[in-house]
Design an enzyme around this catalytic site. Sequence first.
Site, PDB file in Angstrom:
ATOM      1  N   LYS A  28      33.646  23.713 -14.035  1.00 14.40           N
ATOM      2  CA  LYS A  28      34.276  25.030 -13.942  1.00 14.40           C
ATOM      3  C   LYS A  28      33.767  25.950 -15.044  1.00 14.40           C
ATOM      4  CE  LYS A  28      38.587  24.746 -12.577  1.00 14.40           C
ATOM      5  NZ  LYS A  28      39.977  24.323 -12.833  1.00 14.40           N
ATOM      6  N   ARG A  97      42.899  25.990 -18.157  1.00 15.38           N
ATOM      7  CA  ARG A  97      42.413  25.304 -16.951  1.00 15.38           C
ATOM      8  C   ARG A  97      41.570  24.097 -17.329  1.00 15.38           C
ATOM      9  NH1 ARG A  97      39.190  30.114 -14.049  1.00 15.38           N
ATOM     10  NH2 ARG A  97      39.608  28.875 -12.178  1.00 15.38           N
ATOM     11  N   GLY A 106      44.376  14.314 -10.170  1.00 16.60           N
ATOM     12  CA  GLY A 106      45.065  13.636 -11.260  1.00 16.60           C
ATOM     13  C   GLY A 106      44.871  14.323 -12.592  1.00 16.60           C
ATOM     14  N   MET A 108      45.147  17.536 -15.164  1.00 13.93           N
ATOM     15  CA  MET A 108      46.261  18.473 -15.287  1.00 13.93           C
ATOM     16  C   MET A 108      46.013  19.759 -14.509  1.00 13.93           C
ATOM     17  SD  MET A 108      48.070  20.228 -18.512  1.00 13.93           S
ATOM     18  CE  MET A 108      47.299  21.791 -18.198  1.00 13.93           C
ATOM     19  N   ARG A 341      31.503  27.068  -7.290  1.00 12.12           N
ATOM     20  CA  ARG A 341      30.750  25.815  -7.445  1.00 12.12           C
ATOM     21  C   ARG A 341      30.003  25.561  -6.144  1.00 12.12           C
ATOM     22  NH1 ARG A 341      36.271  22.350  -7.079  1.00 12.12           N
ATOM     23  NH2 ARG A 341      36.789  23.281  -5.108  1.00 12.12           N
ATOM     24  N   HIS A 461      39.662  -5.956  -1.595  1.00 13.71           N
ATOM     25  CA  HIS A 461      39.045  -7.020  -0.810  1.00 13.71           C
ATOM     26  C   HIS A 461      38.662  -6.523   0.576  1.00 13.71           C
ATOM     27  CE1 HIS A 461      39.159 -10.598   1.856  1.00 13.71           C
ATOM     28  NE2 HIS A 461      38.507 -11.145   0.840  1.00 13.71           N
ATOM     29  N   ARG A 591      12.676 -13.539  12.709  1.00 10.90           N
ATOM     30  CA  ARG A 591      13.203 -14.874  12.419  1.00 10.90           C
ATOM     31  C   ARG A 591      12.996 -15.738  13.657  1.00 10.90           C
ATOM     32  NH1 ARG A 591      17.119 -11.124  10.630  1.00 10.90           N
ATOM     33  NH2 ARG A 591      17.736 -11.401   8.448  1.00 10.90           N
ATOM     34  N   ARG A 646       8.187 -15.144  10.660  1.00 14.80           N
ATOM     35  CA  ARG A 646       8.547 -16.157   9.667  1.00 14.80           C
ATOM     36  C   ARG A 646       8.685 -17.504  10.349  1.00 14.80           C
ATOM     37  NH1 ARG A 646      14.087 -15.639   6.471  1.00 14.80           N
ATOM     38  NH2 ARG A 646      14.973 -16.329   8.460  1.00 14.80           N
ATOM     39  N   GLU A 778      11.314 -15.522  -2.631  1.00 14.27           N
ATOM     40  CA  GLU A 778      12.775 -15.532  -2.587  1.00 14.27           C
ATOM     41  C   GLU A 778      13.377 -16.589  -3.492  1.00 14.27           C
ATOM     42  OE1 GLU A 778      14.066 -16.272   1.439  1.00 14.27           O
ATOM     43  OE2 GLU A 778      12.362 -17.573   1.829  1.00 14.27           O
ATOM     44  N   SER A 797       6.406 -10.942   0.857  1.00 12.15           N
ATOM     45  CA  SER A 797       7.554 -10.195   1.336  1.00 12.15           C
ATOM     46  C   SER A 797       8.756 -10.691   0.539  1.00 12.15           C
ATOM     47  CB  SER A 797       7.755 -10.435   2.828  1.00 12.15           C
ATOM     48  OG  SER A 797       8.905  -9.750   3.255  1.00 12.15           O
ATOM     49  N   GLY A 799      12.215 -11.647  -0.236  1.00  8.88           N
ATOM     50  CA  GLY A 799      13.441 -11.962   0.501  1.00  8.88           C
ATOM     51  C   GLY A 799      14.597 -11.772  -0.471  1.00  8.88           C
ATOM     52  N   THR A 800      15.065 -10.542  -0.553  1.00 11.36           N
ATOM     53  CA  THR A 800      16.003 -10.241  -1.640  1.00 11.36           C
ATOM     54  C   THR A 800      17.406 -10.786  -1.400  1.00 11.36           C
ATOM     55  OG1 THR A 800      16.289  -8.055  -0.646  1.00 11.36           O
ATOM     56  CG2 THR A 800      14.790  -8.222  -2.516  1.00 11.36           C
ATOM     57  N   ASN A 801      17.712 -11.229  -0.190  1.00  8.17           N
ATOM     58  CA  ASN A 801      19.028 -11.873  -0.001  1.00  8.17           C
ATOM     59  C   ASN A 801      19.054 -13.208  -0.737  1.00  8.17           C
ATOM     60  OD1 ASN A 801      19.477  -9.762   1.698  1.00  8.17           O
ATOM     61  ND2 ASN A 801      19.493 -10.964   3.580  1.00  8.17           N
ATOM     62  N   ASP A 802      18.073 -14.071  -0.403  1.00  4.23           N
ATOM     63  CA  ASP A 802      18.028 -15.366  -1.081  1.00  4.23           C
ATOM     64  C   ASP A 802      17.698 -15.204  -2.552  1.00  4.23           C
ATOM     65  OD1 ASP A 802      18.735 -17.605   0.495  1.00  4.23           O
ATOM     66  OD2 ASP A 802      17.001 -17.224   1.784  1.00  4.23           O
ATOM     67  N   CYS A 865      12.130  -7.665   2.786  1.00  2.00           N
ATOM     68  CA  CYS A 865      12.791  -7.815   4.079  1.00  2.00           C
ATOM     69  C   CYS A 865      14.241  -8.258   3.945  1.00  2.00           C
ATOM     70  CB  CYS A 865      12.021  -8.791   4.962  1.00  2.00           C
ATOM     71  SG  CYS A 865      11.947 -10.459   4.307  1.00  2.00           S
ATOM     72  N   TYR A 885       6.026  -1.484   1.869  1.00  2.00           N
ATOM     73  CA  TYR A 885       6.987  -1.197   2.930  1.00  2.00           C
ATOM     74  C   TYR A 885       8.335  -1.845   2.664  1.00  2.00           C
ATOM     75  CZ  TYR A 885       6.198  -5.931   4.756  1.00  2.00           C
ATOM     76  OH  TYR A 885       6.131  -7.287   4.886  1.00  2.00           O
TER      77      TYR A 885
HETATM   78  P1  ADP Z   1      41.781  24.171  -9.762  1.00  2.82           P
HETATM   79  O1  ADP Z   1      40.807  23.339 -10.487  1.00  2.82           O
HETATM   80  O2  ADP Z   1      42.950  23.416  -9.258  1.00  2.82           O
HETATM   81  O3  ADP Z   1      41.143  25.058  -8.749  1.00  2.82           O
HETATM   82  P2  ADP Z   1      42.001  26.538 -11.393  1.00  2.82           P
HETATM   83  O4  ADP Z   1      41.856  26.463 -12.860  1.00  2.82           O
HETATM   84  O5  ADP Z   1      40.851  27.061 -10.660  1.00  2.82           O
HETATM   85  O6  ADP Z   1      42.459  25.118 -10.878  1.00  2.82           O
HETATM   86  O7  ADP Z   1      43.293  27.429 -11.179  1.00  2.82           O
HETATM   87  C1  ADP Z   1      44.317  27.312 -10.240  1.00  2.82           C
HETATM   88  C2  ADP Z   1      44.568  28.646  -9.593  1.00  2.82           C
HETATM   89  O8  ADP Z   1      44.852  29.650 -10.554  1.00  2.82           O
HETATM   90  C3  ADP Z   1      43.368  29.144  -8.825  1.00  2.82           C
HETATM   91  O9  ADP Z   1      43.808  29.790  -7.662  1.00  2.82           O
HETATM   92  C4  ADP Z   1      42.740  30.124  -9.754  1.00  2.82           C
HETATM   93  O10 ADP Z   1      42.013  31.070  -9.076  1.00  2.82           O
HETATM   94  C5  ADP Z   1      43.955  30.717 -10.465  1.00  2.82           C
HETATM   95  N1  ADP Z   1      43.625  31.187 -11.816  1.00  2.82           N
HETATM   96  C6  ADP Z   1      43.089  30.450 -12.799  1.00  2.82           C
HETATM   97  N2  ADP Z   1      42.885  31.203 -13.890  1.00  2.82           N
HETATM   98  C7  ADP Z   1      43.286  32.451 -13.593  1.00  2.82           C
HETATM   99  C8  ADP Z   1      43.309  33.691 -14.303  1.00  2.82           C
HETATM  100  N3  ADP Z   1      42.851  33.771 -15.545  1.00  2.82           N
HETATM  101  N4  ADP Z   1      43.789  34.764 -13.667  1.00  2.82           N
HETATM  102  C9  ADP Z   1      44.252  34.658 -12.407  1.00  2.82           C
HETATM  103  N5  ADP Z   1      44.262  33.564 -11.685  1.00  2.82           N
HETATM  104  C10 ADP Z   1      43.776  32.439 -12.261  1.00  2.82           C
HETATM  105 MG    MG Z   2      15.572 -16.420   2.862  1.00  2.00          MG
HETATM  106 MG    MG Z   3      40.086  26.437  -8.839  1.00  2.00          MG
END
Ligand code: ADP
Ligand code: MG
Ligand code: MG
Length: 908
Positions: A28, A97, A106, A108, A341, A461, A591, A646, A778, A797, A799-802, A865, A885
């Site tokens: 970002k 941000r 996950g 913040m 992005r 698993h 084979r 083979r 192999e 050739s 034989g990377t499995n064995d 192979c 190859y």
């Molecule tokens: P995420 O990674 O979840 O997209 P962001 O940091 O981009 O989190 O922000 C969450 C929301 O807040 C987005 O919609 C973003 O456009 C908005 N936002 C972030 N910073 C600002 C700011 N300085 N002014 C206005 N809106 C903001």
């Molecule tokens: Mg073999």
């Molecule tokens: Mg965002």
Amino acid sequence: MPETQDQQKFVYDFTEGNKDLKDLLGGKGANLAEMTNLGLPVPPGFTITTEACKVYLDSGEEPSALRDEVSAHLEALEEKMGKKLGQADDPLLVSVRSGAKFSMPGMMDTVLNIGLSDQSVAGLAAQAGDDRFAWDSYRRLIQMFGKTVLGVDGDHFEEAIEDAKRAKGVTVDVDLDAADLKKLVGEFKNIVAKETGRGFPQEPREQMDLAVRAVFDSWNGDRAKLYRRQERIPHDLGTAVNICSMVFGNLGPDSGTGVAFTRDPASGHQGVYGDYLQNAQGEDVVAGIRNTVPLADLERIDQRSYEQLMQIMETLETHYKDLCDIEFTIERGKLWMLQTRVGKRTAGAAFRIATQLVDQGLIDEAEALRRVNGAQLAQLMFPRFDHEVASGDTVRKIGRGIAASPGAAVGKAVFDSYTAVKWSRSGEKVILIRRETNPDDLDGMIAAEGILTSRGGKTSHAAVVARGMGKTCVCGAEELEVDTKRRRMTVPDRDGKDGLVIEEGDVVSIDGSSGKVYLGEVPVVPSPVVEYFEGRMHAGADDADELVGAVHRIMAYADRVRRLRVRANADNAEDAARARRFGAQGIGLCRTEHMFLGERREKVERLILAHTEEERDTALGELLPLQKDDFVELFEAMDGLPVTVRLLDPPLHEFLPDITELSVRVALAESRKDHNENDLRLLQAVHRLHEQNPMLGLRGVRLGLVIPGLFAMQVRAIAEAAADRRNAKADPRAEIMIPLVGTVQELEIVREEAERVIAEVERARGVDLKLTLGTMIELPRAALTAAQIAESADFFSFGTNDLTQTVWGFSRDDVEASFFTAYLEKGIFGVSPFETIDKDGVGALVRDAAHAGRATRPDLKLGICGEHGGDPESVHFFHEVGLDYVSCSPFRIPVARLEAGRAAANSR
Ligand code: ADP
Ligand code: MG
Ligand code: MG
């Protein structure tokens, strides 16, 4: 010399960074800087680096220099904006941000409106001339800060909002006025005080510092850690933190916020794709609080901003030369860019976009190859569910888990392995549903069309074993409650009560490419890409918009640049023909053991039981014409291309009856005094040939050396088949391959005999067959003595499995289902070494053996192979070590071609 903490720069202004600094500034931050430098309207701000985060994570404290550096940047920002953070009469507000190199669930959530307090809320209201706006912003701050920084349960705030709306008799948040919101702020502050035992912090800098620290801490949150483990993202990257001056989309109907893509991430088509929401801030667009409008409507709402946005999107696409996604806000008619992005896209769109960008002159063919990958192509080659039906009323979506192994599978729900096996034996298609699987479920997994679990991630698993078997699997579908004892699963209602019950025998459909789970039968549609490779669908080079056309062009680029040839592992004419349609340039592994099964098994038994030379020769004599016919067909299907045959490899017991079954049969016959001479002899032979570790026992070249005439018969069948084809004016190119050689002496003996047989056939038939003879590498000893072995081999050739089994010292059959999951979870492997070549160990042997072999014999042909021949990462490795190859199963040939092309494009 590494920089010490005090020399290091921990804070970068948006004007100082750029898009290539993702390691330091996170995705970002790097892209905010890039946009700033492009002259796009980005609200000013600065980024605290991942290095600062790392120091904090290592030592538990922010680096000592950080506070002053942040102060300096904050002062500069205040100067630029002409107001101070939280200033009472006209507050500067910022967002805090998180932003790591890779975006991660996950981490913040962003906190907006930092700097507001009981005092400055009035200043904000006065400046904006809008009380409602100021109180709305303040309540958002307390809510977000309370939830993400102070850890207060968000439901408390949501309930308070609901109560306020109910009291007023309105349904949407915009209908709450300034007085309502002011009251809500009071309630929110009480919630914070009650839940945390302290008041909501009023000091702006303290708010900011607490939020920054909370971002750092979230790096090690459970969900972020789990995600990194599943996605194989290193744990020590740390996250950056962006401090960005606020702009407001909630200042009335001439303000708003939106998201957009520079082209459609599903189809790749250019156009106007996105959503817009008037009078809203931040996440409101995606949170579904109110209904958004399509981005195209912005033209009507605010034409100037719309046009500017279109222009900026074009600038971004041209600059990044790729699809971008963006977040923007309009504050009283002024457009601000808040994020961009390179956007995620579907596999199909990746191919389309790559060719579209070539046509636009933005990227060249080599770059187009970098924009797609073999995993995406493989995904496009799986059959898919019919989307219409999947989203209609006849079936019902009941959950979504992790897409662990791609494909689409439909079958009756079964909840244990035993039933899976029993039902599938009687011709039913079944889906094995478990909470999680363990090695005892292996038979059921083999019998099932697909596997569904309610627990576990990509390295569970179920996931590991299903991928190894190429079987569709969805795992970790947490909303499904699997009750194996009662043979059913339930999908709880929204309010957590028992909802839908799915019993054993109900039909379910699982989509291993999206993770979706349905009740009912979703029809499966074949992949258009496979139809194309099969030659049942044609593609012109000009229709880049069409998926098949795009794949066609990208494959052509790959074929043009790749150095590695791609062959198929195929044992019969049908597979060979398909492989050829898929682009195989020969067979790298045929084979021959499959030619000894079925009704021919009995002839093999006779060979094994032979007492006299005469008996043996008779048995071999019966096998010879059958083998020869197999080869004629194969050479015909691959006319003009090399076919590596083979000689017999597996341990003999595989051709004999099961020892227990046979013992029982003989014992029963004995008790009836009903001697069967043949069974008795067979049982003796089975006992004689029984081995503790058959995969390390009498097999491969060892068979050829101890069973007189066996290899000679096979060589004769190959030579005669080739002679037949020659006489038919065709172009057979057989290569004879000796398996499991450990030392050059073995090869020399087999070679002498083979050359004698070939010479005989050539003399008798009056042709020069130009057969070559080589060996598999192999066993570690073969790799280590490759220089000597090359004296007697025309080709190697690998034989990377064995080779993987013998280098690691484990047997694939035994270990994959038992301890691999534990190894993956502990991070001992990133992926199974049977899936991707272990470069440091097995790969190093391959590299050294290739060099040593070539040193002895510069024209030594080198191939591989094992199953790694169709694995993207491994293909790159084989390109790098200079093999000629790779050979893989027919279905994986397009992937290998593509990856060979990508490897070549990368190394140019
Ligand atoms: P995420 O990674 O979840 O997209 P962001 O940091 O981009 O989190 O922000 C969450 C929301 O807040 C987005 O919609 C973003 O456009 C908005 N936002 C972030 N910073 C600002 C700011 N300085 N002014 C206005 N809106 C903001
Ligand atoms: Mg073999
Ligand atoms: Mg965002």
